[in-house]
Design a protein around this motif. Structure first.
Motif, PDB file in Angstrom:
ATOM      1  N   ARG A   1       0.839  -1.192   0.000  1.00 53.35           N
ATOM      2  CA  ARG A   1       0.000   0.000   0.000  1.00 53.35           C
ATOM      3  C   ARG A   1       0.873   1.240   0.000  1.00 53.35           C
ATOM      4  O   ARG A   1       1.867   1.311   0.707  1.00 53.35           O
ATOM      5  CB  ARG A   1      -0.893  -0.009   1.239  1.00 53.35           C
TER       6      ARG A   1
ATOM      7  N   LYS B   1       4.505   5.536   2.477  1.00 54.36           N
ATOM      8  CA  LYS B   1       4.662   6.969   2.711  1.00 54.36           C
ATOM      9  C   LYS B   1       4.928   7.240   4.188  1.00 54.36           C
ATOM     10  O   LYS B   1       5.785   8.059   4.533  1.00 54.36           O
ATOM     11  CB  LYS B   1       3.400   7.719   2.274  1.00 54.36           C
ATOM     12  N   GLN B   2       4.211   6.543   5.059  1.00 53.85           N
ATOM     13  CA  GLN B   2       4.450   6.709   6.498  1.00 53.85           C
ATOM     14  C   GLN B   2       5.851   6.236   6.863  1.00 53.85           C
ATOM     15  O   GLN B   2       6.551   6.873   7.658  1.00 53.85           O
ATOM     16  CB  GLN B   2       3.419   5.918   7.294  1.00 53.85           C
TER      17      GLN B   2
ATOM     18  N   LYS C   1       0.149   4.158   1.202  1.00 55.74           N
ATOM     19  CA  LYS C   1       0.052   4.894   2.455  1.00 55.74           C
ATOM     20  C   LYS C   1       1.074   4.371   3.465  1.00 55.74           C
ATOM     21  O   LYS C   1       1.744   5.151   4.143  1.00 55.74           O
ATOM     22  CB  LYS C   1      -1.356   4.775   3.016  1.00 55.74           C
ATOM     23  N   TYR C   2       1.206   3.045   3.545  1.00 60.17           N
ATOM     24  CA  TYR C   2       2.148   2.446   4.490  1.00 60.17           C
ATOM     25  C   TYR C   2       3.571   2.887   4.175  1.00 60.17           C
ATOM     26  O   TYR C   2       4.325   3.269   5.055  1.00 60.17           O
ATOM     27  CB  TYR C   2       2.031   0.922   4.440  1.00 60.17           C
TER      28      TYR C   2
END
Length: 185
Positions: free
Chosen positions: A137, A142-143, A139-140
Motif C-alpha cells: 500500500r 509513505k508513512q 500509504k504504508y
C-alpha cells in the motif's frame, strides 16, 4: 475489445455478450500469465504476486487428566525481617522503617478431580495453489518514508554536524517520499 465496441454490424445485445466474453478471456489469460511469472520467480521480493500452496490449520487435542493428589503451597502467616545497616567502624544499626514482612509457607496435599484439558497443534495443509498479491500500500510506505526521513532530517546546526540530511528548498519531511527499494531491507 476495441473491435467489439466499434463493430456496427452487430446488434447491441450480441456486442455486449462478445465484450463480456472477451473480458472474461482476458482476465483468465492475465491470471495465467501472473501465475506463470510467480512460478518462474520473475517478480522481485515482496512485489507483485506469489503462489499460496498451503494453509495453517489449528486442530484441538483433548487430553484427560485423571484424579490425583497435588501439593499446594499456602501462606499461613508472616514474620518480620529486621533491617540493619553498618557504619564505617563496622557497628550495626537497626532502621525500623526498612523492616519488611516475609511470608511463612505451609504445604498440604489436596485431591484434584479428573478434568479434560485442550491443547492445540498447528500444521500446514496442502491446498490447491492460487495467486496472492503482496500488500504494497502506498500509504504504508509513505508513512515509513516520512518516519525514516524524520530521523535523518537536520533542523539546526547541531544536527548538521552529526551528518544529518538537510532538505532542499526548505522542504518538509512529510512530503519527502523514498522509492520502494529503500525499505526492502
Amino acid at each position: 475489445m476495441s473491435k467489439v465496441q466499434n463493430a456496427d454490424n452487430f446488434d447491441r445485445h450480441i456486442r455486449e455478450k462478445s465484450r463480456h466474453s472477451l473480458r472474461r478471456k482476458e482476465t483468465e489469460d492475465k491470471k495465467k500469465s501472473r501465475f506463470r511469472a510467480a512460478k518462474n520467480g520473475e517478480y522481485s521480493y515482496v512485489c507483485g504476486y506469489h503462489i499460496k500452496e498451503d494453509r495453517l490449520q489449528r486442530t484441538p487435542v483433548y487430553k484427560v487428566i485423571p484424579a490425583h493428589t497435588e501439593s499446594v503451597k499456602e501462606i499461613t502467616g508472616y514474620t518480620t525481617h529486621r533491617y540493619y545497616w553498618y557504619d564505617k567502624e563496622g557497628y550495626a544499626h537497626r532502621d525500623p522503617r526498612m523492616d519488611y514482612d516475609l511470608p511463612i509457607y505451609t504445604y498440604k496435599t489436596v485431591m484434584v478431580p479428573e478434568r479434560t484439558i485442550v491443547k492445540h497443534t498447528w500444521e500446514y495443509l496442502p491446498i490447491r495453489p492460487y495467486l496472492r498479491r503482496y500488500d504494497i500500500r502506498k500509504k504504508y510506505f509513505k508513512q515509513l518514508a516520512s518516519r525514516k526521513v524524520r530521523r535523518r532530517v537536520a533542523f539546526d546546526e547541531e544536527d548538521l554536524r552529526s551528518n544529518r540530511v538537510m532538505l532542499a528548498n526548505g522542504g518538509q519531511y512529510k512530503f519527502v517520499h523514498c522509492i520502494l527499494e529503500d525499505f526492502l531491507w
